[in-house]
Design a protein around this motif. Structure first.
Motif, mmCIF file in Angstrom:
data_model
loop_
_atom_site.group_PDB
_atom_site.id
_atom_site.type_symbol
_atom_site.label_atom_id
_atom_site.label_comp_id
_atom_site.label_asym_id
_atom_site.label_seq_id
_atom_site.Cartn_x
_atom_site.Cartn_y
_atom_site.Cartn_z
ATOM 1 N N VAL A 185 1.161 -1.460 -0.390
ATOM 2 C CA VAL A 185 -0.354 0.184 -0.171
ATOM 3 C C VAL A 185 1.182 1.233 0.096
ATOM 4 O O VAL A 185 2.082 0.876 0.209
ATOM 5 N N ASN A 186 0.261 2.351 -0.970
ATOM 6 C CA ASN A 186 0.919 3.623 -1.009
ATOM 7 C C ASN A 186 2.516 3.813 -1.047
ATOM 8 O O ASN A 186 3.713 4.206 -0.796
ATOM 9 N N GLU A 187 2.647 2.267 -1.702
ATOM 10 C CA GLU A 187 4.544 1.807 -2.641
ATOM 11 C C GLU A 187 4.678 3.089 -3.633
ATOM 12 O O GLU A 187 3.641 2.784 -4.791
ATOM 13 N N GLU A 188 5.527 3.769 -3.898
ATOM 14 C CA GLU A 188 5.794 4.473 -5.757
ATOM 15 C C GLU A 188 6.345 3.432 -6.501
ATOM 16 O O GLU A 188 7.630 3.051 -5.990
ATOM 17 N N TYR A 189 5.949 3.263 -7.045
ATOM 18 C CA TYR A 189 6.304 3.201 -8.527
ATOM 19 C C TYR A 189 6.153 3.524 -9.915
ATOM 20 O O TYR A 189 5.707 3.848 -10.486
ATOM 21 N N GLU A 190 7.373 2.834 -10.502
ATOM 22 C CA GLU A 190 7.801 4.031 -11.706
ATOM 23 C C GLU A 190 7.319 2.960 -12.605
ATOM 24 O O GLU A 190 7.408 1.662 -12.812
#
Length: 182
Positions: free
Chosen positions: A110-115
């Motif tokens: 949850v709420n992890e940033e991914y390119e």
């Protein structure tokens, strides 16, 4: 009207053996569109199911689902694709469907940033993963853009949409991220 028809000459028939002979002669043969008004019998006794589609893209093929699925959550990570997805889903309301587009990147966090890599084939191959160029077989399909997306889990989406205790079929089209989604 028969179950099978020819898209060019409108030959139609209920018996498979007769349509086989026609199929051999006519390259325009196709199965009858289930959305033609005389074929909407599935709406009388509505026992259609629920569908969770993760990686929905534009869902240009949405009419293939209306006879089997009454309710659906269609999850797409790319914001501009998700807007068009909702427009395409809204076109099915005349078949008494309850389809919703959800703009979310689904992973196991949850709420992890991914390119997120957006590809040039109408975003159809887009993924959090970059292609392995050593094994990549599609020369014309390339990354055209990258955006940063925050992730969510399928558990959170189901809870938010009150689908925790609902039986549904699942379709995953997440370009190699299936294990992260599940």
């Amino acid at each position: 009207m028969g179950k099978y028809r020819c898209g060019k000459c409108n030959f139609n028939c209920n018996q498979y053996r007769y349509i086989q002979k026609h199929r051999e002669k006519c390259v325009f043969f196709k199965e009858l569109d289930p959305l033609v008004p005389q074929n909407l019998n599935f709406l009388k006794n509505d026992n259609r199911k629920n569908l969770l589609f993760i990686g929905a893209n534009f869902m240009l093929e949405i009419n293939n689902y209306v006879s089997e699925y009454k309710n659906g959550l269609f999850i797409e990570g790319i914001p501009y694709v998700c807007k068009q997805l909702q427009i395409n889903l809204d076109k099915t309301k005349k078949y008494n469907t309850n389809y919703k587009a959800i703009n979310s990147l689904i992973t196991n966090k949850v709420n992890e940033e991914y390119e997120f890599n957006i590809f040039n084939n109408d975003a159809g191959s887009s993924s959090i993963f970059k292609p392995n160029m050593k094994n990549w077989e599609w020369d014309r399909v390339r990354i055209k853009d990258n955006i940063i997306l925050k992730s969510n889990t399928i558990e959170n989406i189901l809870k938010d949409e009150l689908w925790e205790n609902i039986k549904f079929d699942v379709i995953l089209d997440v370009q190699g991220a299936e294990l992260l989604v599940l």
